[in-house]
Design a protein around this motif. Structure first.
Motif, mmCIF file in Angstrom:
data_model
loop_
_atom_site.group_PDB
_atom_site.id
_atom_site.type_symbol
_atom_site.label_atom_id
_atom_site.label_comp_id
_atom_site.label_asym_id
_atom_site.label_seq_id
_atom_site.Cartn_x
_atom_site.Cartn_y
_atom_site.Cartn_z
ATOM 1 N N LEU A 162 0.636 -1.194 -0.017
ATOM 2 C CA LEU A 162 -0.072 0.067 0.007
ATOM 3 C C LEU A 162 0.955 1.417 -0.125
ATOM 4 O O LEU A 162 0.511 2.118 -0.518
ATOM 5 C CB LEU A 162 -0.957 0.084 1.180
ATOM 6 N N GLY A 163 2.019 1.297 0.844
ATOM 7 C CA GLY A 163 2.812 2.379 0.908
ATOM 8 C C GLY A 163 3.461 2.735 -0.587
ATOM 9 O O GLY A 163 3.759 3.640 -0.939
ATOM 10 N N ALA A 164 3.970 1.467 -1.276
ATOM 11 C CA ALA A 164 4.315 1.834 -2.646
ATOM 12 C C ALA A 164 3.585 2.001 -3.589
ATOM 13 O O ALA A 164 3.630 2.862 -4.460
ATOM 14 C CB ALA A 164 4.867 0.349 -3.074
ATOM 15 N N PHE A 165 2.353 1.622 -3.246
ATOM 16 C CA PHE A 165 1.171 2.209 -4.328
ATOM 17 C C PHE A 165 0.959 3.547 -4.209
ATOM 18 O O PHE A 165 0.918 4.151 -5.173
ATOM 19 C CB PHE A 165 -0.097 1.405 -4.009
ATOM 20 N N TYR A 166 0.899 4.246 -2.977
ATOM 21 C CA TYR A 166 0.438 5.428 -2.692
ATOM 22 C C TYR A 166 1.702 6.600 -3.345
ATOM 23 O O TYR A 166 1.653 7.336 -3.979
ATOM 24 C CB TYR A 166 0.045 5.790 -1.160
ATOM 25 N N PHE A 167 2.945 5.972 -2.696
ATOM 26 C CA PHE A 167 3.919 7.069 -3.117
ATOM 27 C C PHE A 167 4.468 6.832 -4.582
ATOM 28 O O PHE A 167 5.259 7.919 -4.997
ATOM 29 C CB PHE A 167 5.253 6.631 -2.040
ATOM 30 N N SER A 168 4.423 5.631 -5.293
ATOM 31 C CA SER A 168 4.673 5.651 -6.420
ATOM 32 C C SER A 168 3.582 6.590 -7.445
ATOM 33 O O SER A 168 4.227 7.026 -8.524
ATOM 34 C CB SER A 168 4.661 4.255 -7.036
ATOM 35 N N TYR A 169 2.342 6.605 -6.881
ATOM 36 C CA TYR A 169 1.564 7.355 -7.726
ATOM 37 C C TYR A 169 1.806 8.897 -7.384
ATOM 38 O O TYR A 169 1.662 9.640 -8.427
ATOM 39 C CB TYR A 169 0.168 6.987 -7.245
ATOM 40 N N ALA A 170 2.107 9.304 -6.266
ATOM 41 C CA ALA A 170 2.480 10.472 -6.048
ATOM 42 C C ALA A 170 3.588 11.026 -7.050
ATOM 43 O O ALA A 170 3.727 12.190 -7.338
ATOM 44 C CB ALA A 170 2.720 10.537 -4.594
ATOM 45 N N ARG A 171 4.712 10.073 -6.803
ATOM 46 C CA ARG A 171 5.900 10.457 -7.497
ATOM 47 C C ARG A 171 5.947 10.525 -8.865
ATOM 48 O O ARG A 171 6.441 11.164 -9.607
ATOM 49 C CB ARG A 171 7.152 9.590 -6.933
ATOM 50 N N GLY A 172 5.091 9.458 -9.507
ATOM 51 C CA GLY A 172 5.115 9.443 -10.929
ATOM 52 C C GLY A 172 4.097 10.136 -11.575
ATOM 53 O O GLY A 172 4.252 10.583 -12.738
ATOM 54 N N ILE A 173 2.846 10.367 -11.078
ATOM 55 C CA ILE A 173 1.984 10.873 -11.531
ATOM 56 C C ILE A 173 1.595 12.207 -11.199
ATOM 57 O O ILE A 173 1.405 13.253 -11.921
ATOM 58 C CB ILE A 173 0.404 9.906 -11.340
#
Length: 498
Positions: free
Chosen positions: A134-145
């Motif tokens: 879940l942490g990877a999901f949230y912060f990958s979206y934040a950093r990439g999108i």
């Protein structure tokens, strides 16, 4: 027509908002808890806290998460004149309150909240396994999108904000960590920008790229062979599985790439014959075909092959993705962060495709490689400690791979579908994740034990029963296939002799 003109965009934005809330607040947290709760069944006994102690430990995380989400959302509404939803974005950059300590306090708060809930309900699987996803999901979206859009919207102001405020949270050793990361990634970048090529006329052997997928195939096949050996599968059958799976996979990853190019570029399949490239998704239909063949023409149960192939695929993924970094493919978005790979050699794919002289890119290949390693350790670690029902190791592998692939794709420049949020690769990854969760509901009761003792006396005798030379030959064939290019096909303007 007037009504459509006035209300059409509003309805579309409202639908986008519901979709955004459903994905981030309901669907993925729901999958996170479902997967974590199921993992709990295989962790075994461990020291447990009393209900009062769990409440004392978990409640502060729940409260801190609620406070962070509420505080940050309120600031976005009052000071930023918007909401944390892509269809109603804030009009002004907010850099006060929790935004002085973390660039994405809402995602941090949500992660803390769900971690606290996991502690209160005594779900170690949810806290450890699901929490990382879940942490990877949230912060990958934040950093990439989200952040590239914020840079476009606020320009230099957000760029300066990125340099001064961390993505997640400040910590005392942050400067030392950044310095060490810079040294390691700088050394990796230096190695990447000195590619090793052997060339004869048009024929190029990019051996530093090919050696990593070749090594991954060799070790992955050896791992699969070991798992089948523990299940007392006969030696001739195991050798045939190795040959059939390798041949089918090498053909499938090439055909899959050509179909992807044909669809994406609206070309005929025949016209893609000269395009250089492979798609890792092609391994999945290859595994399916191998299982189908051995199920039809032998009495071997399909789940035995699946449970051997998919966890071993995570091992192969760990090595193969390193090769992607050395070739310059599967590259991430541009970044000014210290966590980057620096590409500048014209031979590298990232430089060739973008046409730029040098690039600082998010190291998605290395992040993906680490996810593969962690997934393999998770699956095999649980399997060694606790006997697993048939199908569970493969299901866990699918869920893990699908989850991190969804996160990884947000860090790359990909075509987006579904309101500009999801790429085609993420749809495939989502199908794999859902398939893994579905498999968990249909596993038989009979456990498969990954036995530590194989009725032999030493590791040397274990190695003697494995088809290491055959696996090495398959890895060598993979090395040649991935390394070989022709200059006019790859359109390389320069290629140095070794």
């Amino acid at each position: 027509m007037v009504g459509l003109t006035l209300y059409g965009p509003k309805l579309l934005r409202l639908a986008a908002s519901f979709f955004y809330v459903a994905v981030f607040a309901l669907i993925f947290p729901g999958l996170y808890f479902a997967f974590g709760a199921y993992v709990d069944q295989f962790i075994g006994d461990y020291p447990r806290l009393t209900s009062d102690a769990r409440a004392i430990v978990g409640a502060p995380f729940v409260i801190a998460g609620c406070v962070l989400v509420s505080w940050a959302t309120g600031l976005l509404q009052s000071k930023g004149k918007g909401l944390p939803i892509s269809s109603f974005p804030p009009q002004h950059l907010v850099m006060r309150g929790p935004y002085r300590l973390c660039r994405h306090p809402i995602y941090l708060g949500a992660t803390l909240f769900f971690a606290g809930i996991a502690t209160v309900i005594d779900s170690l699987g949810t806290a450890i396994v699901g929490g990382s996803m879940l942490g990877a999901f949230y912060f990958s979206y934040a950093r990439g999108i989200e952040e590239p859009e914020l840079v476009r919207r606020h320009g230099q102001a957000y760029g300066e904000y990125q340099r001064t405020v961390p993505l997640v949270i400040r910590f005392p050793l942050r400067q030392i960590t950044h310095k060490l990361a810079g040294i390691l990634l700088g050394a990796t970048s230096a190695a990447i920008n000195h590619p090793r090529l052997a060339r004869y006329r048009d024929h190029i052997l990019f051996w530093r790229y090919g050696i990593w997928p070749g090594l991954g195939v060799f070790i992955g096949l050896a791992t699969m062979d070991f798992v089948l050996l523990t299940q007392d599968i006969a030696s001739p059958v195991r050798s045939l599985i190795i040959l059939v799976l390798t041949g089918t996979a090498l053909l499938s990853i090439r055909i899959t790439y050509r179909y992807v190019v044909a669809v994406g570029e609206r070309r005929t399949f025949r016209s893609t014959a000269g395009k250089v490239g492979f798609v890792s998704w092609g391994v999945v239909p290859a595994i399916a075909l191998t299982i189908l063949g051995f199920t039809l023409f032998s009495d071997m149960a399909p789940h035995l092959i699946l449970d051997a192939c998919l966890p071993a695929l995570l091992v192969a993924h760990f090595f193969g993705r390193i090769g992607c970094a050395f070739y310059g493919c599967c590259f991430g978005k541009k970044t000014e962060s210290v966590f980057h790979l620096h590409y500048r050699d014209p031979v590298l794919k990232a430089v060739r495709e973008t046409g730029e002289r040098e690039l600082r890119l998010i190291p998605t290949q290395l992040l993906s490689s680490l996810y593969g390693a962690f997934g393999a350790m998770l699956v095999f670690g649980l399997w060694i400690c606790v006997p697993q029902p048939s199908g569970v190791p493969s299901a866990l592998s699918l869920v893990w791979y699908g989850s991190f692939r969804i996160s990884e794709e947000w860090l790359r420049e990909q075509k987006r579908l579904l309101l500009g949020l999801v790429s085609p690769a993420q749809l495939v990854a989502l199908c794999m994740l859902i398939s893994g969760l579905a498999v968990l509901q249909f596993v038989p009761d009979s456990p498969i034990v990954l036995r530590k003792a194989l009725h032999v006396e030493s590791p040397v005798m274990v190695a003697g029963q494995l088809h290491l030379l055959l696996s090495l030959a398959c890895g060598s064939a993979t090395f040649v296939l991935f390394s070989y290019h022709r200059e006019q096909v790859g359109k390389w303007k320069s290629a140095r002799r070794v």
